[in-house]
Design an enzyme around this catalytic site. Structure first.
Site, short mmCIF file in Angstrom:
data_model
loop_
_atom_site.label_atom_id
_atom_site.label_comp_id
_atom_site.label_asym_id
_atom_site.label_seq_id
_atom_site.Cartn_x
_atom_site.Cartn_y
_atom_site.Cartn_z
N ASN A 158 -51.45 53.13 1.08
CA ASN A 158 -50.67 51.91 0.85
C ASN A 158 -51.66 50.77 0.64
O ASN A 158 -52.25 50.28 1.59
CB ASN A 158 -49.78 51.66 2.07
CG ASN A 158 -49.03 50.34 1.99
OD1 ASN A 158 -48.99 49.71 0.94
ND2 ASN A 158 -48.44 49.94 3.11
N LYS B 213 -51.11 47.79 -0.24
CA LYS B 213 -50.56 46.46 0.11
C LYS B 213 -50.92 45.46 -0.99
O LYS B 213 -51.03 45.86 -2.15
CB LYS B 213 -51.07 46.03 1.49
CG LYS B 213 -50.84 47.13 2.52
CD LYS B 213 -51.06 46.69 3.95
CE LYS B 213 -50.81 47.89 4.88
NZ LYS B 213 -50.90 47.52 6.29
N HIS C 156 -41.34 49.26 5.23
CA HIS C 156 -42.63 49.00 5.88
C HIS C 156 -42.47 47.83 6.85
O HIS C 156 -41.74 46.87 6.56
CB HIS C 156 -43.71 48.71 4.84
CG HIS C 156 -45.08 48.71 5.44
ND1 HIS C 156 -45.57 47.63 6.14
CD2 HIS C 156 -46.03 49.67 5.51
CE1 HIS C 156 -46.78 47.93 6.59
NE2 HIS C 156 -47.08 49.16 6.22
N GLU D 206 -44.25 45.39 7.49
CA GLU D 206 -44.57 44.06 6.94
C GLU D 206 -43.40 43.52 6.12
O GLU D 206 -43.16 42.32 6.09
CB GLU D 206 -45.85 44.15 6.09
CG GLU D 206 -47.08 44.31 6.99
CD GLU D 206 -48.23 45.08 6.37
OE1 GLU D 206 -48.25 45.28 5.14
OE2 GLU D 206 -49.11 45.53 7.14
N GLU E 166 -44.90 54.48 12.07
CA GLU E 166 -46.01 53.53 12.14
C GLU E 166 -45.76 52.52 13.25
O GLU E 166 -45.06 51.51 13.02
CB GLU E 166 -46.15 52.78 10.81
CG GLU E 166 -46.40 53.67 9.62
CD GLU E 166 -46.99 52.88 8.46
OE1 GLU E 166 -48.12 53.21 8.07
OE2 GLU E 166 -46.35 51.95 7.97
N GLY F 18 -53.26 47.99 11.10
CA GLY F 18 -54.29 47.02 10.76
C GLY F 18 -55.01 46.44 11.97
O GLY F 18 -55.73 45.46 11.85
N SER G 52 -53.87 52.46 11.55
CA SER G 52 -55.31 52.58 11.82
C SER G 52 -55.83 54.02 11.74
O SER G 52 -56.69 54.42 12.52
CB SER G 52 -55.66 51.95 13.17
OG SER G 52 -55.33 50.58 13.16
P1 PGA Z 1 -53.51 50.55 8.42
O1 PGA Z 1 -52.07 50.33 7.73
O2 PGA Z 1 -53.95 51.95 8.09
O3 PGA Z 1 -54.39 49.50 7.81
O4 PGA Z 1 -53.32 50.36 9.88
C1 PGA Z 1 -51.12 51.36 7.72
C2 PGA Z 1 -49.89 50.88 7.00
O5 PGA Z 1 -49.55 49.69 7.09
O6 PGA Z 1 -49.21 51.68 6.32
#
Ligand code: PGA
Length: 249
Positions: A10, A12, A94, A96, A166, A172, A212
């Site tokens: 992803n 983003k 997601h 976010e 997640e 992140g 992560s």
């Molecule tokens: P990350 O993000 O691997 O940077 O923690 C995962 C995601 O948001 O799908």
């Protein structure tokens, strides 16, 4: 039952068109495909990525879409539009999107229905906030997210669903959920599906972990019984890291 192993990147809101080209060329050079690999660039780079990956097994997918087919929704993109450029899979829900764009379970249900009626596949994200876990509400939160947006679907439609667990506090942040926490939640999700539908259906659904994931932890996470791959954010922006993660499945 063997389930599809999937590693999805992803991206983003990262990578302009030049960076998209560079990263894809690097990925193509070194990737060995054991898993089904997907990458999700931003809308503006989907066609560029598709062209560069013509004939490759790496699938280009979208990060989001609107639930209407067309209309007065300035700035939005529909399932039909994605399909018309050859995009077959979309990430929905997601954290976010839920957090910064106020997407609700009800809106996500509409998006799910729209994607399915356009014959798309969906990576549907679910995850609890840190406070919800601390209060021991995490199983309930995840159940509600699935129940509110997905449990209206008939059994056949579930062949289009991939789940991604997640935990929001692990996205992140560099902080990964423990292996026990991941396995426990994934098996609970599968149990919820088996209780709503059948054990056979539950056993057929790929459930990815995200939050992560990096080369140093991906092998252990992917080895868990109910984990069928990962949704990778930060580490998918680096070809070397992403390839190592793919190869660890
Ligand atoms: P990350 O993000 O691997 O940077 O923690 C995962 C995601 O948001 O799908």
């Amino acid at each position: 039952m063997s389930r599809d192993k999937i590693v999805a990147g992803n991206w983003k809101m990262n990578n302009d068109s030049n960076q998209t080209k560079t990263l894809i060329l690097e990925l193509k050079k070194t990737m060995q495909m054991e898993a089904n690999v997907m990458i999700a660039p931003s809308f503006t780079n989907l066609s560029i990525a598709k062209d560069l990956l013509l004939g490759s097994k790496i699938e280009v997918i979208a990060q989001n879409m609107h639930f209407s087919d067309s209309g007065a929704f300035t700035g939005e993109v529909s399932a039909n539009m994605l399909k018309s450029i050859g995009i077959e899979t979309v990430i929905l829900g997601h954290s976010e999107r839920r957090k910064y764009f106020n997407e609700t379970d009800d809106q996500l249900k509409l998006k799910v229905d729209s994607a399915i009626s356009s014959s798309m596949k969906i990576i549907f994200c679910i995850g609890e906030e840190i406070g919800e876990r601390k209060n021991n509400n995490h199983f309930e939160i995840i159940y509600d997210q699935i129940n509110n947006s997905l449990f209206h679907l008939d059994k056949d439609s579930w062949s289009r669903i991939i789940l991604a667990y997640e935990p929001v506090w692990a996205i992140g942040t560099g902080e990964t959920a423990t292996l026990d926490q991941i396995q426990e939640m994934h098996s609970m999700i599968r149990k919820n599906i088996s209780e709503r539908y059948t054990q056979e259906l539950a056993n057929s659904i790929s459930i990815l972990y995200g939050g992560s994931v990096k080369p140093s932890n991906s092998h252990d996470i992917f080895s868990l019984e109910d984990v069928d791959g990962g949704l990778i954010g930060g580490a998918s922006l680096n070809a070397n890291d992403f390839n190592q993660i793919i190869n660890s499945i």
